[in-house]
Enzyme design. Structure first.
Site, PDB file in Angstrom:
ATOM      1  CG  ASP A  66      34.195 -36.572 140.641  1.00 46.57           C
ATOM      2  OD1 ASP A  66      33.703 -36.798 139.599  1.00 46.57           O
ATOM      3  OD2 ASP A  66      34.397 -37.872 141.185  1.00 46.57           O
TER       4      ASP A  66
ATOM      5  CG  HIS B 223      35.610 -20.518 117.393  1.00 47.14           C
ATOM      6  ND1 HIS B 223      35.544 -21.725 117.045  1.00 47.14           N
ATOM      7  CD2 HIS B 223      36.582 -20.326 116.680  1.00 47.14           C
ATOM      8  CE1 HIS B 223      36.276 -22.099 116.171  1.00 47.14           C
ATOM      9  NE2 HIS B 223      37.212 -21.033 115.755  1.00 47.14           N
TER      10      HIS B 223
ATOM     11  CE  LYS C 166      37.359 -18.255 112.848  1.00 50.88           C
ATOM     12  NZ  LYS C 166      38.610 -18.129 113.344  1.00 50.88           N
TER      13      LYS C 166
ATOM     14  CG  HIS D   4      32.960 -23.697 112.701  1.00 49.66           C
ATOM     15  ND1 HIS D   4      32.640 -23.448 113.796  1.00 49.66           N
ATOM     16  CD2 HIS D   4      34.008 -24.460 113.071  1.00 49.66           C
ATOM     17  CE1 HIS D   4      33.112 -23.854 115.037  1.00 49.66           C
ATOM     18  NE2 HIS D   4      33.980 -24.485 114.470  1.00 49.66           N
TER      19      HIS D   4
ATOM     20  CE  LYS E 272      41.155 -30.763 112.159  1.00 50.97           C
ATOM     21  NZ  LYS E 272      41.105 -29.578 112.789  1.00 50.97           N
TER      22      LYS E 272
HETATM   23  C1  BG6 Z   1      37.009 -26.363 115.806  1.00 48.03           C
HETATM   24  C2  BG6 Z   1      37.432 -27.566 115.337  1.00 48.03           C
HETATM   25  O1  BG6 Z   1      35.743 -25.905 116.175  1.00 48.03           O
HETATM   26  O2  BG6 Z   1      37.494 -25.203 114.835  1.00 48.03           O
HETATM   27  C3  BG6 Z   1      38.853 -27.579 115.115  1.00 48.03           C
HETATM   28  O3  BG6 Z   1      36.888 -28.422 116.353  1.00 48.03           O
HETATM   29  C4  BG6 Z   1      39.315 -26.710 114.282  1.00 48.03           C
HETATM   30  O4  BG6 Z   1      39.115 -28.998 114.742  1.00 48.03           O
HETATM   31  C5  BG6 Z   1      38.954 -25.292 114.609  1.00 48.03           C
HETATM   32  O5  BG6 Z   1      40.638 -26.638 114.171  1.00 48.03           O
HETATM   33  C6  BG6 Z   1      39.257 -24.080 113.648  1.00 48.03           C
HETATM   34  O6  BG6 Z   1      38.821 -22.846 114.293  1.00 48.03           O
HETATM   35  P1  BG6 Z   1      39.892 -21.552 113.585  1.00 48.03           P
HETATM   36  O7  BG6 Z   1      39.345 -20.540 114.522  1.00 48.03           O
HETATM   37  O8  BG6 Z   1      41.359 -21.924 113.975  1.00 48.03           O
HETATM   38  O9  BG6 Z   1      39.771 -21.597 112.185  1.00 48.03           O
END
Ligand code: BG6
Length: 497
Positions: A86, A172, A176, A234, A334
């Site tokens: 926890d 992230h 890529k 991003h 989205k």
């Molecule tokens: C994430 C977001 O950081 O990136 C998500 O929180 C989004 O909402 C995602 O769907 C998109 O990542 P990718 O790699 O699928 O383009």
């Protein structure tokens, strides 16, 4: 090299959807250093055996070639361990300390895949239980804060216990392969550099479109919105990769210095640009791939009158000698017409056209980030079809043609995934693809006035049907500059609300 990788939030979505698949791929590719342990930490009532079974079942769902064969998982599972904790209880950290100290690995990576509200507590407790040592690395998932102040507060606590060189802030997108290619394009080739400036570029468009909705994350997303979820991190990282000056070398410090400089050059928002250079949208019901999909406000966990934006389009200027006056357009959303991320560089048309050029015909470079990873260079060539037609005053007619480079075809599609590479970097201590605190803070500082403006603006978002490229207002914004959003480069066709 011996390492312990501790996954806080070890049974959460991020862990089993992204982190463990990434670690498994690294294991399969033989790139995960041997002699490591992966220690899942969560409140669930599990032991090592139960955790292995939990992960086995989840990885089996990854599907296709990526899911482990039974014999592969058996070997991978020996790395997996579990500590029930926890995170608010100091005594539970003592137990973790025992597990870690019993082995004394050379490197300990603490991956905080938890709600950001817990970051501060975890850092304080790690320090109190003697787990914040110079050999500890800490990986922080986004979102790192909700706004500028909360971001500063988290970073201040992290800095109390860890040196900046121990902190790995994940975005992230930087992991890529296609984004790596973007750096390779800019800094490995001298060809484009002389053209990469205001004299030759009319505008740059960055699109990150998703066809998915908010899935099971409705409640979280509703408190977040597209600006915090995609733009602050991003999209601005992609913008930096396009706009930054060439770093003096490939070190983490040099790269981050240049990204920071680019962020500092973003023109601050004014009352006029807030009103005219930013469009927020929200999807209504529509259809994606022939299937009816519900409106955002009908998604589980989303309030019926939510004003949260699921789409954002911005017009941004960078105030320096290279870019002054060149609009950078960013759009993300989205439930758009396709899952597609790309960057289009529109070059200025020929200054003195002597040949017959098709409407809007000028050179462009399309950097395709996903789902394909590639480059298209759009040129104008003689239109063969018109060769036999009578020429008006002998003038040649031009038609668009393009060179197409598909990196998957050229280098094979089996590439290191974003999380796979970033996790290996964190274990090895390579900081190049992680975000420094000053960079992150600068990005928050820049978006903050827009966050404030949208939250105070009673008009709410513009609506767009799911399955389209966003609200009309986003196109009107470009039309004012005499430009239009570039058409989709994938299979989906441009379709406006
Ligand atoms: C994430 C977001 O950081 O990136 C998500 O929180 C989004 O909402 C995602 O769907 C998109 O990542 P990718 O790699 O699928 O383009």
């Amino acid at each position: 090299m011996s390492f312990d990788l501790v996954l806080f939030g070890g049974t959460g979505d991020l862990a089993w959807r992204k982190l463990l698949p990434g670690l498994f791929q690294a294991f399969r590719h033989g790139s995960l250093p041997s002699g490591g342990r992966i220690i899942g930490v969560a409140r669930d009532d599990l032991d090592d055996h139960g955790y292995r079974e939990f992960i086995r079942q989840r990885l089996a769902k990854t599907g296709g070639e990526k899911s482990p064969q039974a014999h592969e998982f058996e070997r991978f599972a020996t790395l997996l361990h579990f500590v029930r904790m926890d995170l608010s209880k100091p005594e539970d950290y003592a137990q973790l300390a025992q597990v870690l100290q019993s082995r004394g690995a050379e490197t300990v990576v603490m991956y905080l895949a938890t709600a950001p509200g817990l970051f501060t507590t975890v850092c304080e407790q790690l320090a109190a239980s003697g787990l914040a040592t110079p050999s500890t690395r800490i990986v922080l998932e986004k979102p790192l804060g909700h706004d500028l102040n909360s971001n500063r507060a988290i970073n201040a606590v992290v800095r109390r216990f860890f040196d900046e060189s121990q902190v790995f802030r994940i975005d992230h997108y930087l992991g890529k392969p296609s984004v790596q290619n973007l750096f390779a394009l800019r800094f490995g080739n001298a060809l484009f550099e002389p053209l990469w400036r205001r004299e030759h570029i009319a505008n740059i468009q960055i699109t990150i479109a998703e066809d998915l909705g908010v899935e099971q994350r409705g409640a979280f997303y509703d408190g977040t919105g597209a600006l915090r979820d995609m733009v602050q991190n991003h999209a601005l990282q992609l913008l930096c990769a396009m706009a930054m000056e060439p770093p003096i070398n490939a070190s983490a410090a040099a790269i981050r210095d240049e990204k920071l400089k680019a962020l500092r050059c973003l023109q601050p928002w004014t009352a006029q640009t807030l009103a005219q250079h930013a469009v927020c949208g929200q999807y209504t019901a529509g259809s994606i791939a022939g299937q009816h999909v519900p409106a955002y406000r009908e998604e589980a966990g989303v309030p019926a009158h939510s004003q949260t934006e699921t789409f954002a389009a911005l017009r941004v200027e960078i105030g320096n000698w290279r870019w002054a006056g060149v609009p950078f357009y960013i759009r993300t959303g989205k439930r758009m017409a396709a899952r597609e991320a790309n960057i289009v560089v529109n070059f200025r048309p020929s200054p003195h056209p002597i040949l017959r050029t098709p409407d809007g015909g000028s050179n462009k470079l399309v950097i395709k980030l996903q789902p394909q990873d590639g480059l298209e260079l759009h040129l104008l060539a003689e239109d063969k079809a018109s060769r036999n037609a009578p020429r008006e005053h002998g003038v040649q007619t031009l038609a668009p043609a393009h060179l197409d480079l598909d990196f998957d075809k050229r280098f094979g599609s089996e590439r290191v995934g974003a999380y796979e590479g970033l996790l290996l970097d964190a274990i090895a201590g390579r900081l190049n693809l992680f975000v420094r605190s000053d960079e992150q803070e600068e990005a928050w500082r820049w978006v903050q006035p827009l966050l404030d403006y949208w939250s105070a603006d009673g008009r709410g978002p513009h609506f767009y049907p799911a399955g389209t490229w966003g609200p009309e207002a986003a196109s009107v914004m470009l039309a004012r500059d005499g430009f239009a959003w570039e058409h989709s480069f994938g299979k989906a066709k441009e379709k406006l609300a």
